[in-house]
Design an enzyme around this catalytic site. Structure first.
Site, short mmCIF file in Angstrom:
data_model
loop_
_atom_site.label_atom_id
_atom_site.label_comp_id
_atom_site.label_asym_id
_atom_site.label_seq_id
_atom_site.Cartn_x
_atom_site.Cartn_y
_atom_site.Cartn_z
N TYR A 141 0.82 -1.22 0.00
CA TYR A 141 0.00 0.00 0.00
C TYR A 141 0.85 1.26 0.00
O TYR A 141 0.37 2.34 -0.31
CB TYR A 141 -0.95 0.03 1.21
CG TYR A 141 -2.05 -1.01 1.16
CD1 TYR A 141 -2.24 -1.82 0.04
CD2 TYR A 141 -2.92 -1.17 2.23
CE1 TYR A 141 -3.24 -2.77 0.00
CE2 TYR A 141 -3.94 -2.13 2.19
CZ TYR A 141 -4.08 -2.92 1.07
OH TYR A 141 -5.07 -3.87 1.03
N LYS A 192 3.17 -15.50 1.73
CA LYS A 192 3.07 -16.19 0.44
C LYS A 192 4.51 -16.46 0.02
O LYS A 192 4.97 -16.04 -1.05
CB LYS A 192 2.31 -15.29 -0.56
CG LYS A 192 1.92 -15.95 -1.85
CD LYS A 192 0.80 -16.96 -1.72
CE LYS A 192 0.54 -17.60 -3.08
NZ LYS A 192 -0.34 -18.78 -3.00
N ASP A 224 -3.42 -18.10 1.01
CA ASP A 224 -4.59 -18.73 0.38
C ASP A 224 -5.16 -19.80 1.30
O ASP A 224 -6.38 -19.91 1.48
CB ASP A 224 -4.24 -19.28 -1.02
CG ASP A 224 -2.89 -19.96 -1.08
OD1 ASP A 224 -2.11 -19.85 -0.11
OD2 ASP A 224 -2.60 -20.62 -2.09
N ASP A 248 -5.48 -6.77 5.74
CA ASP A 248 -6.68 -6.03 5.37
C ASP A 248 -7.79 -7.01 4.98
O ASP A 248 -8.92 -6.95 5.47
CB ASP A 248 -6.31 -5.12 4.17
CG ASP A 248 -7.38 -4.11 3.84
OD1 ASP A 248 -8.38 -4.04 4.57
OD2 ASP A 248 -7.22 -3.39 2.83
N ASP A 252 -11.05 -8.59 7.59
CA ASP A 252 -12.46 -8.39 7.23
C ASP A 252 -13.20 -9.72 7.17
O ASP A 252 -14.34 -9.83 7.61
CB ASP A 252 -12.58 -7.67 5.87
CG ASP A 252 -12.69 -6.16 6.06
OD1 ASP A 252 -12.31 -5.68 7.15
OD2 ASP A 252 -13.16 -5.47 5.14
#
Ligand code: NAD
Length: 362
Positions: A141, A192, A224, A248, A252
């Site tokens: 980000y 990852k 994943d 993020d 959620d």
């Protein structure tokens, strides 16, 4: 010793829910002699209306001097057409960067009394208690270079950079291990590493610093798989730590396992444990001023403040236990109401938590 709390109610339901959290803290302050001092400040749309800035200098001074910040929420229809630089949300971003809050704690807790509110089967989620620690100030980000460029063949190309330095990984790693120590001492680092070199380094550093926390059991999981496991068998997790973008998304997902946005607190910490505490929901302008908002997420944010900034685990436990007792007494705000329960207002819910504190054991 005096502990100063900057109180920033913000917009919409912010003032209503923060009033209830302060009610609970004031009760404990008197009952347990905690030495808490409260000072109010403006942020978001309320600050813009008064000063033309969403994060005015007086608020900057206040949060810098305070030991912790309690925030309601910012934003609302009224300010949506403002220039982006002075929108209420900018106040929140300013606060995060001013205090260098790099460690974002997002618990997903499902009180057994509310298991029916989840879209998952009650037996999968009842009693769920996960803490996701998300790195908040680095990663893709913020990484440079970034942008959209035009290639030689005239085609546009968008690009962002995933970048983490060793020190950034160490900083969030130590924060997460310390949080895991205050919980069930199991930390799952999500990356990852099979595809992204940056998170290969992440895994290497997490493994390296784990030797400093022999009481915490570290595991690693690819993102994943983690997203799948979160909906398949979420109770396997205790504390999770991950990058800004993965956090993020996963936080959620985890919060939605509980089905009740009005119940979830959060914290954002700096390197010394100073923090900003706020509910995960927004300012809910659709119900603002009606006295029906659920204040429990904000009350639970105050509990997190006691645990993570003031190291007062017993006070945090008391608040969490009192919320449990209020739910056991079958009082519910509209958002978590179901048949047979007693529907209460925002302030009645605050009162229910205070009476539970009065009747509960210390
Ligand atoms: P929201 O979280 O404010 O509301 C979503 C829905 O949940 C609404 O129907 C609302 O009534 C309900 N809800 C939220 N909190 C509740 C509570 N405590 N009790 C009962 N019901 C509750 O999200 P939104 O509608 O997307 O955003 C509204 C405003 O809030 C926007 O201006 C947005 O930018 C802002 N926002 C602020 C923050 C923050 O301050 N951290 C976070 C998210 C959104």
């Amino acid at each position: 010793m005096t502990q100063k709390i900057a109180v920033l109610p913000g917009d919409g339901i912010g003032p209503e829910i923060v009033t209830e959290a302060i009610k609970v803290l004031e009760y404990l302050n008197a009952d347990m002699n905690l030495g808490l001092e409260f000072e109010h400040g403006l942020i978001g749309g309320a600050a813009y209306d008064a000063t033309k800035l969403p994060f005015p200098d007086a608020t900057i001074d206040l949060v810098k001097q305070a030991d912790a910040v309690l925030l309601g929420a910012v934003g609302g229809y009224k300010w949506e057409s403002l220039d982006i630089a002075v929108r209420p949300e900018k106040g929140l971003l300013g606060l995060r960067s001013e205090l260098q809050l790099f460690s974002n704690l997002r618990p997903a807790i499902l009180y057994p009394q509310l298991a029916g509110a989840s879209t998952l089967k009650p037996e999968v989620v009842a009693g769920l208690d996960i803490m996701i620690v998300r790195e908040l100030t680095g990663g893709i980000y913020f990484g440079q270079p970034r942008g959209v460029r035009v290639l030689e063949n005239g085609e546009k190309q968008g690009y962002n950079t995933l970048v983490y330095s060793e020190s950034e990984i160490r900083r969030i790693g130590h924060s997460a291990f310390k949080i895991a120590q205050k919980r069930n001492k199991r930390l799952c680092s999500v990356d990852k590493a099979n595809v992204l070199e940056c998170t290969e380094l992440w895994r290497e550093i997490m493994t390296e610093i784990s030797t400093e926390y022999p009481d915490v059991e570290l595991s690693h999981m690819y993102v994943d798989n983690a997203s799948m496991q979160l909906v398949r068998a979420p109770k396997q997790f205790d504390t999770m730590v991950t990058t800004n973008m993965f956090g993020d998304i996963l936080s959620d997902t985890a919060s939605m396992l509980t089905g009740s946005i009005g119940m979830l607190p959060s914290a954002s910490l700096d390197v010394d444990g100073k923090g900003m505490y706020e509910p995960i929901h927004g300012s809910a302008p659709d119900i603002a001023g009606q006295g029906i908002a659920n204040p429990l997420a904000t009350i639970l944010s105050a509990a997190m403040m006691m645990r993570y900034t003031f190291n007062q685990a017993s006070v945090a436990d008391r608040i969490e236990q009192a919320v449990n007792m209020a739910l056991d007494a079958n009082v519910r705000t509209t958002d978590i109401y179901s048949e047979g329960m007693q529907k209460v207002s925002t302030s009645e819910m605050g009162d229910a938590v205070v009476s539970a504190l009065q009747s509960g054991e210390k």
